[in-house]
Design a protein around this motif. Structure first.
Motif, PDB file in Angstrom:
ATOM      1  N   GLU A  44       0.961  -1.119  -0.003  1.00  0.00           N
ATOM      2  CA  GLU A  44      -0.147  -0.028  -0.207  1.00  0.00           C
ATOM      3  C   GLU A  44       0.905   1.154   0.009  1.00  0.00           C
ATOM      4  N   ALA A  45       1.787   1.256   0.969  1.00  0.00           N
ATOM      5  CA  ALA A  45       2.514   2.538   1.276  1.00  0.00           C
ATOM      6  C   ALA A  45       3.761   2.642  -0.080  1.00  0.00           C
ATOM      7  N   ALA A  46       4.352   1.695  -0.545  1.00  0.00           N
ATOM      8  CA  ALA A  46       5.570   1.660  -1.434  1.00  0.00           C
ATOM      9  C   ALA A  46       5.421   0.996  -2.584  1.00  0.00           C
ATOM     10  N   GLY A  47       4.065   0.594  -2.982  1.00  0.00           N
ATOM     11  CA  GLY A  47       3.942  -0.184  -4.221  1.00  0.00           C
ATOM     12  C   GLY A  47       5.002  -1.448  -4.513  1.00  0.00           C
ATOM     13  N   LEU A  48       5.019  -2.084  -3.276  1.00  0.00           N
ATOM     14  CA  LEU A  48       5.764  -3.244  -3.396  1.00  0.00           C
ATOM     15  C   LEU A  48       5.134  -4.296  -4.316  1.00  0.00           C
ATOM     16  N   VAL A  49       5.744  -5.129  -5.151  1.00  0.00           N
ATOM     17  CA  VAL A  49       5.336  -5.955  -5.921  1.00  0.00           C
ATOM     18  C   VAL A  49       5.902  -7.574  -5.647  1.00  0.00           C
ATOM     19  N   THR A  50       7.238  -7.594  -5.314  1.00  0.00           N
ATOM     20  CA  THR A  50       7.793  -8.981  -4.942  1.00  0.00           C
ATOM     21  C   THR A  50       8.568  -8.703  -3.900  1.00  0.00           C
ATOM     22  N   VAL A  51       8.668  -9.725  -3.077  1.00  0.00           N
ATOM     23  CA  VAL A  51       9.456  -9.570  -1.592  1.00  0.00           C
ATOM     24  C   VAL A  51      10.509 -10.787  -1.655  1.00  0.00           C
ATOM     25  N   VAL A  67      12.235  -6.400   1.813  1.00  0.00           N
ATOM     26  CA  VAL A  67      13.081  -6.061   0.690  1.00  0.00           C
ATOM     27  C   VAL A  67      12.452  -6.442  -0.428  1.00  0.00           C
ATOM     28  N   GLY A  68      12.313  -5.864  -1.425  1.00  0.00           N
ATOM     29  CA  GLY A  68      11.760  -6.253  -2.685  1.00  0.00           C
ATOM     30  C   GLY A  68      11.818  -5.276  -3.992  1.00  0.00           C
ATOM     31  N   SER A  69      11.093  -5.556  -4.889  1.00  0.00           N
ATOM     32  CA  SER A  69      11.194  -4.438  -6.133  1.00  0.00           C
ATOM     33  C   SER A  69       9.543  -4.141  -5.990  1.00  0.00           C
ATOM     34  N   ASN A  70       9.555  -2.559  -6.767  1.00  0.00           N
ATOM     35  CA  ASN A  70       8.175  -1.998  -6.822  1.00  0.00           C
ATOM     36  C   ASN A  70       7.782  -2.257  -8.294  1.00  0.00           C
ATOM     37  N   LYS A  71       6.678  -1.471  -8.611  1.00  0.00           N
ATOM     38  CA  LYS A  71       6.072  -1.923 -10.042  1.00  0.00           C
ATOM     39  C   LYS A  71       6.926  -1.367 -11.237  1.00  0.00           C
ATOM     40  N   ASP A  72       7.994  -0.474 -10.782  1.00  0.00           N
ATOM     41  CA  ASP A  72       9.014   0.034 -11.626  1.00  0.00           C
ATOM     42  C   ASP A  72      10.315  -0.857 -11.807  1.00  0.00           C
ATOM     43  N   ASP A  73      10.155  -1.999 -11.170  1.00  0.00           N
ATOM     44  CA  ASP A  73      11.237  -2.892 -10.800  1.00  0.00           C
ATOM     45  C   ASP A  73      12.309  -2.394 -10.246  1.00  0.00           C
ATOM     46  N   GLU A  74      12.120  -1.483  -9.381  1.00  0.00           N
ATOM     47  CA  GLU A  74      13.444  -0.855  -8.455  1.00  0.00           C
ATOM     48  C   GLU A  74      13.209  -1.628  -7.211  1.00  0.00           C
ATOM     49  N   GLU A  75      14.536  -1.841  -6.951  1.00  0.00           N
ATOM     50  CA  GLU A  75      14.701  -2.477  -5.445  1.00  0.00           C
ATOM     51  C   GLU A  75      14.561  -1.345  -4.314  1.00  0.00           C
ATOM     52  N   GLN A  92      16.984   0.801  -2.569  1.00  0.00           N
ATOM     53  CA  GLN A  92      18.173  -0.191  -2.225  1.00  0.00           C
ATOM     54  C   GLN A  92      19.341   0.376  -2.873  1.00  0.00           C
ATOM     55  N   ASP A  93      19.489   0.941  -4.148  1.00  0.00           N
ATOM     56  CA  ASP A  93      20.546   1.576  -4.727  1.00  0.00           C
ATOM     57  C   ASP A  93      21.228   2.506  -3.688  1.00  0.00           C
ATOM     58  N   GLU A  94      20.911   3.237  -2.948  1.00  0.00           N
ATOM     59  CA  GLU A  94      21.391   4.295  -1.929  1.00  0.00           C
ATOM     60  C   GLU A  94      21.693   3.687  -0.828  1.00  0.00           C
ATOM     61  N   PHE A  95      21.682   2.499  -0.454  1.00  0.00           N
ATOM     62  CA  PHE A  95      21.991   1.809   0.742  1.00  0.00           C
ATOM     63  C   PHE A  95      23.014   0.607   0.674  1.00  0.00           C
ATOM     64  N   ILE A  96      23.348   0.003   1.666  1.00  0.00           N
ATOM     65  CA  ILE A  96      24.320  -0.995   1.476  1.00  0.00           C
ATOM     66  C   ILE A  96      23.293  -2.316   1.594  1.00  0.00           C
ATOM     67  N   THR A  97      23.762  -3.665   0.873  1.00  0.00           N
ATOM     68  CA  THR A  97      22.979  -4.612   1.200  1.00  0.00           C
ATOM     69  C   THR A  97      23.310  -5.393   2.446  1.00  0.00           C
ATOM     70  N   GLU A  98      22.668  -6.279   2.813  1.00  0.00           N
ATOM     71  CA  GLU A  98      22.778  -7.154   3.811  1.00  0.00           C
ATOM     72  C   GLU A  98      24.101  -7.987   3.601  1.00  0.00           C
ATOM     73  N   GLN A  99      24.182  -8.456   2.530  1.00  0.00           N
ATOM     74  CA  GLN A  99      25.542  -9.128   2.119  1.00  0.00           C
ATOM     75  C   GLN A  99      26.659  -7.905   2.519  1.00  0.00           C
ATOM     76  N   GLN A 100      26.555  -6.769   2.021  1.00  0.00           N
ATOM     77  CA  GLN A 100      27.643  -5.824   2.176  1.00  0.00           C
ATOM     78  C   GLN A 100      27.968  -5.604   3.759  1.00  0.00           C
ATOM     79  N   ALA A 101      26.911  -5.549   4.576  1.00  0.00           N
ATOM     80  CA  ALA A 101      26.690  -5.364   5.714  1.00  0.00           C
ATOM     81  C   ALA A 101      27.557  -6.353   6.656  1.00  0.00           C
ATOM     82  N   LYS A 102      27.092  -7.607   5.902  1.00  0.00           N
ATOM     83  CA  LYS A 102      28.029  -8.665   6.866  1.00  0.00           C
ATOM     84  C   LYS A 102      29.537  -8.767   6.493  1.00  0.00           C
ATOM     85  N   GLU A 103      29.879  -8.300   5.113  1.00  0.00           N
ATOM     86  CA  GLU A 103      31.385  -8.205   4.833  1.00  0.00           C
ATOM     87  C   GLU A 103      31.934  -7.133   5.684  1.00  0.00           C
ATOM     88  N   LEU A 104      31.150  -5.884   5.841  1.00  0.00           N
ATOM     89  CA  LEU A 104      31.829  -5.158   6.501  1.00  0.00           C
ATOM     90  C   LEU A 104      32.233  -5.333   7.992  1.00  0.00           C
TER      91      LEU A 104
END
Length: 158
Positions: A44-51, A67-75, A92-104
């Protein structure tokens, strides 16, 4: 006599197995309910399509995130406050991923066993909380900003 003992043992083991499965199922219900509700809010709030992922962060406040993608296929990442349902939508493009957080965390902590990572908010700042197990068997939490991966805090030897 032996046959009776074996039948009794089989019945008892079956009962224990059924009870264990029932207990596991019941214990997972709050998580599944929170995930379903968070997905509805994120749609409802962000137009999330896939999780792709769901997180439960609990420190000063409790947050549920997907975490997922919206109707514009943006993460995107959508963080929902447990109390009140306020949402924070992150690209998601502006933030580090879970994997990057684990690596750091692995780079900063050395030879630790990374257990899991959860995204949440500290004030208005999105953060990753990475839990780990030290060589001595003690637990720790390494917290870093989701924006840059900069260290925020580290709780050791729990």
């Amino acid at each position: 006599m032996k046959k009776g003992i074996l039948i009794t043992l089989a019945v008892v083991m079956s009962f224990v197995l059924v009870c264990s499965i029932t207990l596991l199922t019941i214990s997972q219900e709050p998580i599944k309910k929170a995930e379903k509700e968070t997905i509805i809010i994120a749609k409802e709030a962000a137009g999330l399509v896939t999780v792709s992922d769901f997180y439960w962060y609990n420190r000063d406040k409790t947050y549920f995130s997907v975490v997922g993608s919206n109707k514009d296929d943006e993460e995107i990442m959508v963080i929902v406050t447990k109390d009140g349902g306020a949402t924070t939508i992150l690209n998601q493009d502006e933030f580090i991923t879970e994997q990057q957080a684990k690596e750091l965390t692995r780079e900063a902590k050395g030879s630790v066993d990374i257990l899991e990572a959860r995204i949440g908010l500290e004030g208005d700042i999105p953060i990753w909380e990475v839990s780990y197990k030290e060589e001595n068997g003690r637990l720790g939490y390494y917290v870093l900003t989701a924006k840059s991966g900069k260290w925020v805090s580290d709780i050791e030897n729990i």
